[in-house]
Design an enzyme around this catalytic site. Sequence first.
Site, PDB file in Angstrom:
ATOM      1  N   LYS A  55       0.865  -1.188   0.000  1.00  0.00           N
ATOM      2  CA  LYS A  55       0.000   0.000   0.000  1.00  0.00           C
ATOM      3  C   LYS A  55       0.898   1.234   0.000  1.00  0.00           C
ATOM      4  O   LYS A  55       1.721   1.419   0.897  1.00  0.00           O
ATOM      5  CB  LYS A  55      -0.889   0.008   1.248  1.00  0.00           C
ATOM      6  CG  LYS A  55      -1.610   1.354   1.485  1.00  0.00           C
ATOM      7  CD  LYS A  55      -2.494   1.341   2.743  1.00  0.00           C
ATOM      8  CE  LYS A  55      -3.030   2.739   3.065  1.00  0.00           C
ATOM      9  NZ  LYS A  55      -3.874   2.784   4.282  1.00  0.00           N
ATOM     10  N   ASP A 107      -2.426  10.379   3.406  1.00  0.00           N
ATOM     11  CA  ASP A 107      -3.819   9.990   3.609  1.00  0.00           C
ATOM     12  C   ASP A 107      -4.525  11.032   4.473  1.00  0.00           C
ATOM     13  O   ASP A 107      -4.458  10.987   5.702  1.00  0.00           O
ATOM     14  CB  ASP A 107      -3.876   8.604   4.276  1.00  0.00           C
ATOM     15  CG  ASP A 107      -5.311   8.148   4.522  1.00  0.00           C
ATOM     16  OD1 ASP A 107      -6.245   8.760   3.958  1.00  0.00           O
ATOM     17  OD2 ASP A 107      -5.489   7.161   5.275  1.00  0.00           O
ATOM     18  N   LYS A 128      -9.874  13.215   7.964  1.00  0.00           N
ATOM     19  CA  LYS A 128      -9.406  12.858   9.303  1.00  0.00           C
ATOM     20  C   LYS A 128      -9.346  14.097  10.192  1.00  0.00           C
ATOM     21  O   LYS A 128      -9.177  15.205   9.688  1.00  0.00           O
ATOM     22  CB  LYS A 128      -7.978  12.291   9.212  1.00  0.00           C
ATOM     23  CG  LYS A 128      -7.869  10.910   8.605  1.00  0.00           C
ATOM     24  CD  LYS A 128      -6.432  10.445   8.583  1.00  0.00           C
ATOM     25  CE  LYS A 128      -6.291   9.062   7.986  1.00  0.00           C
ATOM     26  NZ  LYS A 128      -6.969   7.998   8.752  1.00  0.00           N
ATOM     27  N   ASP A 143       1.855   6.652   5.337  1.00  0.00           N
ATOM     28  CA  ASP A 143       0.839   5.685   4.927  1.00  0.00           C
ATOM     29  C   ASP A 143       1.254   4.898   3.672  1.00  0.00           C
ATOM     30  O   ASP A 143       0.465   4.151   3.120  1.00  0.00           O
ATOM     31  CB  ASP A 143      -0.511   6.392   4.722  1.00  0.00           C
ATOM     32  CG  ASP A 143      -1.694   5.470   4.956  1.00  0.00           C
ATOM     33  OD1 ASP A 143      -1.529   4.446   5.640  1.00  0.00           O
ATOM     34  OD2 ASP A 143      -2.788   5.778   4.428  1.00  0.00           O
ATOM     35  N   ASP A 175     -11.957   7.316   3.706  1.00  0.00           N
ATOM     36  CA  ASP A 175     -10.746   7.102   4.509  1.00  0.00           C
ATOM     37  C   ASP A 175     -10.374   5.618   4.582  1.00  0.00           C
ATOM     38  O   ASP A 175      -9.301   5.272   5.055  1.00  0.00           O
ATOM     39  CB  ASP A 175     -10.959   7.678   5.914  1.00  0.00           C
ATOM     40  CG  ASP A 175      -9.649   7.859   6.676  1.00  0.00           C
ATOM     41  OD1 ASP A 175      -8.574   7.768   6.032  1.00  0.00           O
ATOM     42  OD2 ASP A 175      -9.703   8.088   7.896  1.00  0.00           O
ATOM     43  N   GLU A 235      -9.239   3.778   2.319  1.00  0.00           N
ATOM     44  CA  GLU A 235      -8.748   3.828   0.940  1.00  0.00           C
ATOM     45  C   GLU A 235      -7.671   2.803   0.622  1.00  0.00           C
ATOM     46  O   GLU A 235      -7.498   2.417  -0.524  1.00  0.00           O
ATOM     47  CB  GLU A 235      -8.209   5.247   0.654  1.00  0.00           C
ATOM     48  CG  GLU A 235      -6.766   5.521   1.073  1.00  0.00           C
ATOM     49  CD  GLU A 235      -6.504   5.397   2.566  1.00  0.00           C
ATOM     50  OE1 GLU A 235      -7.460   5.509   3.359  1.00  0.00           O
ATOM     51  OE2 GLU A 235      -5.345   5.171   2.952  1.00  0.00           O
ATOM     52  N   ARG A 277      -7.452  -0.359   1.229  1.00  0.00           N
ATOM     53  CA  ARG A 277      -7.998  -1.600   0.665  1.00  0.00           C
ATOM     54  C   ARG A 277      -8.418  -1.412  -0.784  1.00  0.00           C
ATOM     55  O   ARG A 277      -8.377  -2.344  -1.585  1.00  0.00           O
ATOM     56  CB  ARG A 277      -9.159  -2.094   1.552  1.00  0.00           C
ATOM     57  CG  ARG A 277     -10.343  -1.176   1.608  1.00  0.00           C
ATOM     58  CD  ARG A 277     -11.256  -1.451   2.797  1.00  0.00           C
ATOM     59  NE  ARG A 277     -10.699  -0.943   4.046  1.00  0.00           N
ATOM     60  CZ  ARG A 277     -11.283  -1.081   5.232  1.00  0.00           C
ATOM     61  NH1 ARG A 277     -12.443  -1.719   5.341  1.00  0.00           N
ATOM     62  NH2 ARG A 277     -10.707  -0.600   6.312  1.00  0.00           N
TER      63      ARG A 277
HETATM   64  N1  BES Z   1      -4.023   4.808   6.939  1.00  0.00           N
HETATM   65  C1  BES Z   1      -5.118   4.563   7.774  1.00  0.00           C
HETATM   66  C2  BES Z   1      -4.799   3.604   8.916  1.00  0.00           C
HETATM   67  C3  BES Z   1      -3.774   4.089   9.913  1.00  0.00           C
HETATM   68  C4  BES Z   1      -4.163   4.767  11.047  1.00  0.00           C
HETATM   69  C5  BES Z   1      -2.452   3.808   9.731  1.00  0.00           C
HETATM   70  C6  BES Z   1      -3.221   5.190  11.958  1.00  0.00           C
HETATM   71  C7  BES Z   1      -1.506   4.225  10.645  1.00  0.00           C
HETATM   72  C8  BES Z   1      -1.896   4.924  11.764  1.00  0.00           C
HETATM   73  C9  BES Z   1      -6.276   3.973   6.973  1.00  0.00           C
HETATM   74  O1  BES Z   1      -6.343   4.392   5.650  1.00  0.00           O
HETATM   75  C10 BES Z   1      -7.527   4.411   7.630  1.00  0.00           C
HETATM   76  O2  BES Z   1      -7.804   5.573   7.629  1.00  0.00           O
HETATM   77  N2  BES Z   1      -8.282   3.463   8.178  1.00  0.00           N
HETATM   78  C11 BES Z   1      -9.487   3.748   8.830  1.00  0.00           C
HETATM   79  C12 BES Z   1     -10.521   2.764   8.359  1.00  0.00           C
HETATM   80  C13 BES Z   1     -11.932   3.103   8.725  1.00  0.00           C
HETATM   81  C14 BES Z   1     -12.376   4.351   7.994  1.00  0.00           C
HETATM   82  C15 BES Z   1     -12.809   1.945   8.363  1.00  0.00           C
HETATM   83  C16 BES Z   1      -9.254   3.620  10.326  1.00  0.00           C
HETATM   84  O3  BES Z   1      -8.468   2.743  10.739  1.00  0.00           O
HETATM   85  O4  BES Z   1      -9.815   4.397  11.074  1.00  0.00           O
HETATM   86 ZN    ZN Z   2      -4.566   4.989   4.789  1.00  0.00          ZN
HETATM   87 MN    MN Z   3      -7.416   6.204   5.435  1.00  0.00          MN
END
Ligand code: BES
Ligand code: ZN
Ligand code: MN
Length: 493
Positions: free
Chosen positions: A260, A265, A272, A283, A342, A344, A346
């Site tokens: 990824k 992000d 966020k 990210d 967010d 994204e 996946r």
């Molecule tokens: N890049 C983030 C996950 C992340 C969070 C990585 C903190 C490193 C530190 C990912 O893209 C994300 O935003 N995931 C969301 C998913 C949710 C919207 C289903 C999350 O984990 O809140």
């Molecule tokens: Zn992300």
């Molecule tokens: Mn995200």
Amino acid sequence: MSLTLSFSSLALPKSGSVLLLVSQGGKLTGLAGQIDKQLKGAVTRAMKVQSFKGAKGKDLTLLAPAGTDLKKVIILGIGKVADLTETDFETLGGKAAGYLSDGGALTLCLEQELENGIGGGEIAARVALGARLGMYRFDKYKTKKKEKIPARKLVIATKSTARAKVQWAEFSALSDGIILARDLVNEPANVLSPPEFASRARALTKLGVKVEVLSEAQMKKLGMGSLLGVGQGSAFPSQLVVMQWNGAAKSKQPVAFVGKGVCFDTGGISIKPAGGMEDMKGDMGGAAAVTGLMHSLAKRKAKVNVIGVIGLVENMPSSTAQRPGDIVTSMSGQTIEVLNTDAEGRLVLADALWYTQNRFKPKFMIDLATLTGAIMVALGQDYAGMFSNNDKLCDQLDAIGKREGEQVWRMPMSSNFDKMIDTPNADMKNIGGRYAGSSTAAQFLQRFVNNVPWVHLDIAGTAMGSPKSATSQSWASGYGVKLLDRLVRSHYE
Ligand code: BES
Ligand code: ZN
Ligand code: MN
């Protein structure tokens, strides 16, 4: 980051400083005994004063002692020799480099008695690896010289110099890859855009890696609507980088790694909160690990065919960004309702995994992704979450992770989790419910994996912001490069 590393035969140096290792019990044998005699028992006396008995991690420093030209004589306790592991020697190397904070030269004497089950050459090379990694700093943007690290010279004195040099060639390639991964993750997103990342990956051609960069137009032709949707709000074009290292016969089935690479992000329209958002420059940690791994494998000329695929995008809110509720069509033909922009990572991996498995028919496919915040809640920062359809690969990764200090913890997958991403409006949605966020993300990925043995490593907790240690003072850890380099070496070369 100027650290000069060298190996020499086992003897006390005449200048600079010396680091001697003393095991549990605190007996001064070998070179430690020799120098104690030379200093008329000063080491023994200092040990008494400090009640030093060789406990692991305890140390003792004699400054410019009379009777020698040495600047410092440092005694470091290492505990029970039989208990020392591979990573203990890396820590030792990191510590040794740490003693050189003001610059200068230090000779670390690895006495013969330490050369236990692990083997002398490997021990010395592990020390060098730890020193190199421990010395790493991301200081390229510091303009004031005094904050930069002065030149240091670490000499590793061992009986096994020849074997150490051979081993070091390999570990040095590994450390190059880890440092490349750290550099990529530490680099801010105004510098490391998807095209800049692609051009850094392209630099691997120098090592004999075949690198292709797919443009948005090419991805569109392939039907990668899922990946492209994520990048459509960015001023930078998305890129898919395909790296190939052919170190074995053409007929040999390759192994594949997929990363990824979200260069930043923001969350997109599902933006966020501001606090900590700067961390999202990391990210692309999965893509960085894959690139670092390809670097290491090529540099040490690994006898294996390897594919590295990274999906590079920037997730931005803008008038061209995708909206919650949008439905995109992935390369697999499956449609996805994007309920949260967010989620994204996946979406990027869906097309990257599908493309990799169909074009290369790999023996296995391992993806790395900073995919969910939920994995940090579940596992913290020492374990990557491991999701898989294949027990054998999991067992291999588990064993190697334990030995190498890059640990994994297997997490559950199930048809009930899979159901949580069903939606009436499309083949699936890109978020599950409130629960099991890391598992529903993994289920989503599995819908883009056919029968190939597959592992998904959620490295959101391990790739960045890791606690500092002797072998890493860096925000970006480079997690995954070592784990996968060793996996390939142990089982697939
Ligand atoms: N890049 C983030 C996950 C992340 C969070 C990585 C903190 C490193 C530190 C990912 O893209 C994300 O935003 N995931 C969301 C998913 C949710 C919207 C289903 C999350 O984990 O809140
Ligand atoms: Zn992300
Ligand atoms: Mn995200």
